[in-house]
Design a protein around this motif. Structure first.
Motif, PDB file in Angstrom:
ATOM      1  N   GLY A  28       0.787  -1.227   0.000  1.00  0.00           N
ATOM      2  CA  GLY A  28       0.000   0.000   0.000  1.00  0.00           C
ATOM      3  C   GLY A  28       0.821   1.279   0.000  1.00  0.00           C
ATOM      4  O   GLY A  28       0.433   2.264   0.631  1.00  0.00           O
ATOM      5  N   GLU A  29       1.945   1.285  -0.736  1.00  0.00           N
ATOM      6  CA  GLU A  29       2.834   2.444  -0.704  1.00  0.00           C
ATOM      7  C   GLU A  29       2.777   3.326  -1.950  1.00  0.00           C
ATOM      8  O   GLU A  29       3.244   4.464  -1.921  1.00  0.00           O
TER       9      GLU A  29
ATOM     10  N   ASP B 257       0.764   4.936  -5.586  1.00  0.00           N
ATOM     11  CA  ASP B 257      -0.498   5.280  -6.227  1.00  0.00           C
ATOM     12  C   ASP B 257      -0.640   4.594  -7.574  1.00  0.00           C
ATOM     13  O   ASP B 257      -1.758   4.290  -8.006  1.00  0.00           O
TER      14      ASP B 257
ATOM     15  N   LYS C 192      -1.707   1.462  -3.268  1.00  0.00           N
ATOM     16  CA  LYS C 192      -2.726   1.960  -2.354  1.00  0.00           C
ATOM     17  C   LYS C 192      -4.095   1.620  -2.922  1.00  0.00           C
ATOM     18  O   LYS C 192      -4.219   1.163  -4.053  1.00  0.00           O
TER      19      LYS C 192
END
Length: 254
Positions: free
Chosen positions: A104-105, A107, A138
């Motif tokens: 989740g780091e 875009d 993310k």
């Protein structure tokens, strides 16, 4: 243990790689990525299978925060040299695309011009790349990648069988390289390495049908999936995929 063909290929093929015709469309491809980002420079990007960093560096020059990932230390070394020459700061890291240490780091994740996917030896390994890229994103997040278009070899097989005067040998000949049961093409690739020596690898690449890509991405939770025709250097949402496209361009949102 015998090296995977793509490992051997990229051991000493960085400067020559940058001279290949298929690497000359970087700016146009990055134009497309920018449009997909709505020119929002706060978006973090991960470039999986970044090679010598051509997309990574170009996007960094345009003001984006980009992390480049590749399995080949030789390719990454060339990428770092190029970034230094261009005076841009880019994080280049060596990782297996199937086992990225991110959650989740980012875009946006990009994998362009066969960047990792679909070069793996098995379908399971290719799926692990998609799974790993998805984990790094993310939510919401966007995955943009190219893949070999399975419609292309099928179109060639059908076309060759319909040519006037075609014999059974003519029809069967492509199957010596392309396996309809696995949608894989196996061939001997000859190239010149960075020391000027002729080398060969036994390549093994997986072609995917659009419906397969859609199913794989839906199984990973993507809600919106667009599959387009890919013209190198001129990616566009206006270009519909046809059987004459060698590659397809995939844009998926979760």
């Amino acid at each position: 243990m015998k090296k995977q063909w793509y490992v051997k290929l990229f051991e000493n093929y960085a400067e020559r790689y940058d001279q290949e015709a298929f690497t000359q469309g970087t700016k146009g491809e990055c134009d497309f990525i920018e449009r997909e980002l709505n020119y929002d420079k706060s978006r973090r990007i991960i470039d999986i299978g970044c090679g010598t960093g051509r997309h990574t560096i170009e996007l960094a020059k345009r003001g984006y925060s980009v992390t480049g990932i590749d399995l080949s230390e030789a390719q990454l070394r060339r990428a770092r040299e190029k970034a230094e020459m261009e005076n841009v700061v880019v994080e280049f890291l060596r990782h297996d695309a199937r086992k990225l240490p991110f959650a989740g780091e980012f875009d946006v994740a990009i994998m362009l011009c066969d960047g990792a996917f679909p070069l793996m030896e098995t379908d399971e390994m290719n799926f692990e790349i998609l799974e790993s890229a998805t984990k790094a994103l993310k939510s919401p997040g966007k995955l943009i990648f190219t893949s070999l278009n399975g419609l292309y070899p099928l179109f060639r097989l059908v076309s060759s069988s319909r040519e006037p005067g075609a014999t059974q040998e003519d029809v069967d000949e492509p199957r010596s390289q392309f396996d309809l049961m696995t949608m894989r093409e196996r061939y001997v690739m000859t190239y010149i390495d960075d020391d000027g020596r002729e080398q060969q690898v036994e390549a093994n690449e997986r072609y995917y049908l659009p419906c397969e890509i859609t199913w794989l991405l839906k199984s990973l939770g993507y809600k919106k999936i667009d599959i387009l025709g890919a013209t190198l250097g001129a990616f566009s949402r206006e270009e519909e995929l046809t059987p004459e496209h060698f590659e397809m361009l995939v844009v998926a949102e979760k």
